[in-house]
Design a protein around this motif. Structure first.
Motif, PDB file in Angstrom:
ATOM      1  N   ARG A 146      27.932  -6.180   7.584  1.00 62.01           N
ATOM      2  CA  ARG A 146      26.385  -6.835   7.886  1.00 62.01           C
ATOM      3  C   ARG A 146      25.751  -6.760   6.365  1.00 62.01           C
ATOM      4  O   ARG A 146      26.097  -5.875   5.600  1.00 62.01           O
ATOM      5  CB  ARG A 146      25.529  -5.834   8.863  1.00 62.01           C
ATOM      6  N   ARG A 147      24.955  -7.632   6.106  1.00 61.81           N
ATOM      7  CA  ARG A 147      24.251  -7.608   4.998  1.00 61.81           C
ATOM      8  C   ARG A 147      23.160  -6.603   5.168  1.00 61.81           C
ATOM      9  O   ARG A 147      21.990  -6.687   5.880  1.00 61.81           O
ATOM     10  CB  ARG A 147      23.610  -8.899   4.467  1.00 61.81           C
ATOM     11  N   ILE A 148      23.034  -5.616   4.214  1.00 63.35           N
ATOM     12  CA  ILE A 148      21.683  -4.645   4.340  1.00 63.35           C
ATOM     13  C   ILE A 148      20.644  -4.958   3.358  1.00 63.35           C
ATOM     14  O   ILE A 148      21.121  -5.284   1.921  1.00 63.35           O
ATOM     15  CB  ILE A 148      22.480  -3.263   3.834  1.00 63.35           C
ATOM     16  N   PRO A 149      19.435  -5.174   3.810  1.00 66.69           N
ATOM     17  CA  PRO A 149      18.380  -5.619   3.093  1.00 66.69           C
ATOM     18  C   PRO A 149      18.024  -4.493   1.946  1.00 66.69           C
ATOM     19  O   PRO A 149      17.963  -3.587   2.206  1.00 66.69           O
ATOM     20  CB  PRO A 149      17.428  -6.016   4.095  1.00 66.69           C
ATOM     21  N   VAL A 150      17.970  -5.044   0.651  1.00 64.56           N
ATOM     22  CA  VAL A 150      17.564  -4.075  -0.355  1.00 64.56           C
ATOM     23  C   VAL A 150      16.208  -4.733  -0.703  1.00 64.56           C
ATOM     24  O   VAL A 150      16.136  -5.874  -1.390  1.00 64.56           O
ATOM     25  CB  VAL A 150      18.759  -4.435  -1.205  1.00 64.56           C
ATOM     26  N   ALA A 151      15.277  -3.666  -1.081  1.00 55.86           N
ATOM     27  CA  ALA A 151      14.204  -3.963  -1.666  1.00 55.86           C
ATOM     28  C   ALA A 151      14.347  -4.478  -3.179  1.00 55.86           C
ATOM     29  O   ALA A 151      14.530  -3.710  -3.865  1.00 55.86           O
ATOM     30  CB  ALA A 151      13.020  -3.158  -1.447  1.00 55.86           C
ATOM     31  N   THR A 152      13.691  -5.488  -3.378  1.00 51.17           N
ATOM     32  CA  THR A 152      13.741  -5.959  -4.652  1.00 51.17           C
ATOM     33  C   THR A 152      12.277  -5.586  -5.726  1.00 51.17           C
ATOM     34  O   THR A 152      12.669  -5.399  -6.993  1.00 51.17           O
ATOM     35  CB  THR A 152      14.301  -7.472  -5.128  1.00 51.17           C
ATOM     36  N   THR A 153      11.645  -5.437  -5.102  1.00 51.89           N
ATOM     37  CA  THR A 153      10.259  -5.124  -5.743  1.00 51.89           C
ATOM     38  C   THR A 153       9.813  -3.749  -5.216  1.00 51.89           C
ATOM     39  O   THR A 153       9.918  -3.207  -3.939  1.00 51.89           O
ATOM     40  CB  THR A 153       9.123  -6.017  -5.319  1.00 51.89           C
ATOM     41  N   TYR A 154       9.112  -2.861  -6.070  1.00 54.18           N
ATOM     42  CA  TYR A 154       8.490  -1.682  -5.750  1.00 54.18           C
ATOM     43  C   TYR A 154       7.185  -1.821  -5.434  1.00 54.18           C
ATOM     44  O   TYR A 154       6.336  -2.442  -6.079  1.00 54.18           O
ATOM     45  CB  TYR A 154       8.491  -0.734  -6.933  1.00 54.18           C
ATOM     46  N   GLU A 155       6.439  -1.189  -4.123  1.00 56.93           N
ATOM     47  CA  GLU A 155       5.140  -1.387  -3.879  1.00 56.93           C
ATOM     48  C   GLU A 155       4.695   0.030  -3.892  1.00 56.93           C
ATOM     49  O   GLU A 155       5.428   0.876  -3.503  1.00 56.93           O
ATOM     50  CB  GLU A 155       5.047  -1.838  -2.545  1.00 56.93           C
ATOM     51  N   ARG A 156       3.692   0.325  -4.645  1.00 55.26           N
ATOM     52  CA  ARG A 156       2.997   1.721  -4.785  1.00 55.26           C
ATOM     53  C   ARG A 156       2.477   1.995  -3.342  1.00 55.26           C
ATOM     54  O   ARG A 156       1.948   1.095  -2.650  1.00 55.26           O
ATOM     55  CB  ARG A 156       2.284   1.818  -6.012  1.00 55.26           C
ATOM     56  N   PRO A 157       2.151   3.128  -3.016  1.00 55.06           N
ATOM     57  CA  PRO A 157       1.387   3.539  -1.798  1.00 55.06           C
ATOM     58  C   PRO A 157       0.288   3.012  -1.869  1.00 55.06           C
ATOM     59  O   PRO A 157      -0.585   3.121  -2.803  1.00 55.06           O
ATOM     60  CB  PRO A 157       1.588   5.119  -1.936  1.00 55.06           C
ATOM     61  N   LYS A 158      -0.285   2.553  -0.661  1.00 55.97           N
ATOM     62  CA  LYS A 158      -1.639   2.124  -0.501  1.00 55.97           C
ATOM     63  C   LYS A 158      -2.759   3.166  -0.964  1.00 55.97           C
ATOM     64  O   LYS A 158      -3.879   2.440  -1.408  1.00 55.97           O
ATOM     65  CB  LYS A 158      -1.742   1.713   0.980  1.00 55.97           C
ATOM     66  N   PHE A 159      -2.749   4.290  -0.762  1.00 54.67           N
ATOM     67  CA  PHE A 159      -3.784   5.085  -1.432  1.00 54.67           C
ATOM     68  C   PHE A 159      -3.718   5.245  -2.691  1.00 54.67           C
ATOM     69  O   PHE A 159      -4.553   5.745  -3.463  1.00 54.67           O
ATOM     70  CB  PHE A 159      -3.473   6.558  -0.994  1.00 54.67           C
ATOM     71  N   VAL A 160      -2.801   4.643  -3.670  1.00 55.98           N
ATOM     72  CA  VAL A 160      -2.908   4.617  -5.084  1.00 55.98           C
ATOM     73  C   VAL A 160      -3.479   3.401  -5.497  1.00 55.98           C
ATOM     74  O   VAL A 160      -2.635   2.244  -5.455  1.00 55.98           O
ATOM     75  CB  VAL A 160      -1.612   4.715  -5.867  1.00 55.98           C
ATOM     76  N   THR A 161      -4.421   3.365  -5.803  1.00 54.70           N
ATOM     77  CA  THR A 161      -5.152   2.205  -6.241  1.00 54.70           C
ATOM     78  C   THR A 161      -5.161   1.983  -7.750  1.00 54.70           C
ATOM     79  O   THR A 161      -4.938   3.004  -8.540  1.00 54.70           O
ATOM     80  CB  THR A 161      -6.610   1.904  -5.513  1.00 54.70           C
TER      81      THR A 161
END
Length: 192
Positions: free
Chosen positions: A7-22
């Motif tokens: 199975r193809r395992i999805p890999v996140a290509t972009t990093y998202e910072r936590p929502k509390f870190v503005t």
């Protein structure tokens, strides 16, 4: 033997910072890092050295900040109203740049005042204070809370302290105003 289908395992290509870190929090942390770095500068100053550091710092700040800001505002004013061009230039300077420049400007002013009258300008300073002592006074005064351990004694130091409080409040209002459109949405004309 059992074969498993790959199975193809999805890999996140972009990093998202936590929502509390503005972005605002990151800018505030950046300014805190600059404040700590300047506050940790070693060495003591004589009045003679304070005069050189103060006047040189004012000259460098003028050359580094005033000229590019005026050029930038002039370029922006060619396509925007002047008030909008100034607010956009303030916004582009960012919290770290504006805060550091403002605190350093007043640090250099206080250094030159102490250079002129070392015995009268401030109470609570050592015989040979650090650059960080004047920077500390500048940062705390900017937030309308002059420190209790360093006190302005001369008329010049008191006047500079009051002017810094007023300009600090005005700068904070202009910085916040650069992110808020107080005019609201533009009104539609009947022929639009």
């Amino acid at each position: 033997m059992v074969f498993m289908a790959w199975r193809r395992i999805p890999v996140a290509t972009t990093y998202e910072r936590p929502k509390f870190v503005t972005v605002g929090l990151l800018r505030l942390l950046g300014l805190c890092v600059v404040i700590v770095a300047i506050g940790m500068l070693p060495g003591h100053l004589s009045p003679y050295e304070a005069g050189w550091v103060g006047w040189s710092g004012l000259g460098v700040l003028a050359a580094v900040l005033v000229v590019p800001v005026l050029v930038g505002v002039r370029r922006l004013a060619a396509r925007l109203p002047l008030a909008d061009a100034i607010l956009l230039a303030i916004r582009h300077a960012g919290l770290v740049g504006l805060g550091a420049a403002f605190f350093l400007l007043w640090t250099f002013v206080y250094l030159t005042l102490w250079w002129r009258h070392p015995a009268e300008a401030f109470g609570g300073l050592e015989h040979a204070p650090r650059f960080a002592d004047f920077f500390y006074y500048s940062v705390t005064t900017a937030f309308i809370s002059p420190p209790g351990d360093i006190v302005a004694h001369s008329r010049g130091a008191r006047s500079a302290t009051m002017i810094e409080m007023l300009t600090g409040l005005a700068l904070l209002a202009a910085y916040v105003g650069a992110f808020v459109d107080w005019r609201g949405p533009p009104e539609k004309k009947p022929d639009d």
